[in-house]
Design a protein around this motif. Sequence first.
Motif, PDB file in Angstrom:
ATOM      1  N   GLN A  14       0.813  -1.219   0.000  1.00 34.05           N
ATOM      2  CA  GLN A  14       0.000   0.000   0.000  1.00 34.05           C
ATOM      3  C   GLN A  14       0.848   1.272   0.000  1.00 34.05           C
ATOM      4  O   GLN A  14       0.442   2.287  -0.556  1.00 34.05           O
ATOM      5  N   SER A  34      -2.335  -2.402  -5.873  1.00 34.48           N
ATOM      6  CA  SER A  34      -2.785  -2.165  -4.493  1.00 34.48           C
ATOM      7  C   SER A  34      -2.194  -0.886  -3.910  1.00 34.48           C
ATOM      8  O   SER A  34      -2.672  -0.395  -2.877  1.00 34.48           O
ATOM      9  N   SER A  46      -1.451   2.642  -2.680  1.00 40.42           N
ATOM     10  CA  SER A  46      -2.310   3.814  -2.474  1.00 40.42           C
ATOM     11  C   SER A  46      -1.519   5.065  -2.124  1.00 40.42           C
ATOM     12  O   SER A  46      -2.057   6.170  -2.169  1.00 40.42           O
ATOM     13  N   TYR A  47      -0.229   4.898  -1.772  1.00 40.50           N
ATOM     14  CA  TYR A  47       0.584   6.062  -1.413  1.00 40.50           C
ATOM     15  C   TYR A  47       2.002   5.874  -1.919  1.00 40.50           C
ATOM     16  O   TYR A  47       2.652   4.859  -1.645  1.00 40.50           O
ATOM     17  N   PRO A  70      -3.638   6.950  -5.782  1.00 39.08           N
ATOM     18  CA  PRO A  70      -4.495   7.945  -5.103  1.00 39.08           C
ATOM     19  C   PRO A  70      -3.746   9.092  -4.437  1.00 39.08           C
ATOM     20  O   PRO A  70      -4.198  10.230  -4.448  1.00 39.08           O
TER      21      PRO A  70
END
Length: 664
Positions: free
Chosen positions: A602, A623, A625-626, A654
């Motif tokens: 992640q 997967s 996200s950062y 994201p």
Amino acid sequence: MPVQMGRLKSLRTLTTFFVGKSNGSTIGELRELSHLEGRLSILKLNNVVDGRDALQANLKNKKDLKELELAWGSEDADHSEKVRDVLDKLQPCMNLEKLTVKLYGGTSFPNWLGDSTFNKIKVMRLEGCHYCFELPPLGQLPALKELFICKMKFLRTLGPELYGQPFQPFQSLERLEFKEMAEWEEWVPSGSGGPDFPRLQELILEKCPKLRGSLPCDLPCLKKLSVEGCGVLHDQRATAATSTSTNLNYNSLQDLKIKDGCQTGLLSLLETKLLSRLRITNFNDIQCLPNINRLQSLALQNCPTLSSFPEDGLPTSLTSLGIYSCRRLEFLPHEMLAKLTSLDYLSINDSCDSMRSFPLGIFPKLTTLTISNCENLESLCLIEEEGAVENLSHLNQLDIFGCPNLVCFPQGGLPTPNLTQLDFNKCDKLKSLPERIHTLTTLQYLAIRDLPNLESIAEDGGLPPNLRYFIIENCERLRALSSSVGDYCNWGLQALVSLKYLNIGGMGSDEILETLLKQQLLPTTLHNLRIDELSTLKSLDGKGLAHLTSLQELFIFRCDSIQFLPGEALQHLTSLQLLYIYDCPSLQFLPEEALQHLTSLQTLVIGGCDSIQFLPEEGLPPSLSYLSISNCSALKKRYENKTGQDWAKISHIPCITIDEEVII
């Protein structure tokens, strides 16, 4: 501020409004915003032209505002009358509960400030109102509970003008704080015949160097008193006779803090019946503590002349004792220590130079013991008294830092069946940990750091079986003496199924980590692996890394020589959620295909890795996200927002930060 905000007539929330100049948002924009509620800060009030302009803000009609801050960008005494007129015209609605005034440049406050009709104000803060010679009559505010006065450099006397006209001022005030009042000299009582602060529970005075005389003598509800940097305050009892109050009433005082200065007079307050917490810091003229009754917490810090405790010893009610930078202080003899049967916490730091041995087991209820920077301490010993071993049953935290002459522990190990944390740091002569450390079955945290002569850690049975956190840093001799695989096997790491966190780094740790990975000696249950400052490590052994199938977080810090990460091993870390790589200047690339297999990843952080030119061509796992990139010049250019040649390959993530700037 956006222009024409005044047209948003139904606006309810506006936390901050910056007053612009003639070509910006003037304060008149607030006129029609009558539905504002909650909190509002009006800043840069120095841009308001005059009082007529301020009147247009129409604050009186904003009935739903509960908190208001009025702040100027600077204080200017040359325009004192104009500034006072502006504040006068900014009179808020009487429903206000909290008011803050900052950097006000007037020499006096308008009449509405302190008017008793503001009967809902609970909190008042006046900060940086340098040119005011006196305070408004805040004692008339019936609901005021907290008052904070800071940086009023022209105020010299605090007197009747503060209290106002009522028979009993400050009927509701519970907390009063004065801070950085450079010229304040005198605190005059109201002369009303009763206590000026009948419900005050906390009084804080900080950096009021010229304040002389005494504090208010009648504070019947005061529980906490903190005095710092007020060196000329007189003895409370000595001045009580000349005060309008005939008796010193601090009978509810529980917590006393005295810091910076020669305020020995305040020590008379130690006789108050309920005092349970005392902190004395930066005292230069105290040699012996007076007798103290009913005390539960005592902290002494930077008292270079303090040499002894009271002749009768410390009160038996004491539960917490901290001694910091009191090198001349003679530690209590055993017979006095034995009376402290309620002591729960003990911390000795840079103090008690005469102490060469510390008697374990003398305090029957001690749960936390910290000894740090005691250069002459040589041993922790067990006293030969009945019940000494049983007394150690409560101890659950033992930390020893910066004791270069510590060499030994009690023979046979530590009889501490409930110990959960053990931390040794910067003990230069220490050669081994306590014997039979494996018998500490409740130990969860073990840290050994900066122990250059440590030769062994678990020769006789391995590490504690329920260990969860293990930190080993800068134990270079341990590396040299544990040259065979058998030595590392004796640690019993494989059997530690509860071990979740391993931090390994510093001098001597390169070979230790290489051996542990090569022989797959780390438990498969490990969740967090942190590798730090391994200067000669060039790569991680893939066999041992792939073995860690439960690993969730992998940190690699300051490994100057590491050149690549084992891709084949990384792709087995399907539980990995966070990969953090920082200050690895020789690392040239991330494994091409491996990251795609990290289906749980992640967070990916890459920093200080200038040799990395690009991220894997095959892309990053879906997967993710950062993504954070910092101090990587090539990566920054390649993946720059919208203009970088490979921006499209990461734009789906994201959240992205590059050099701490949030891109998405």
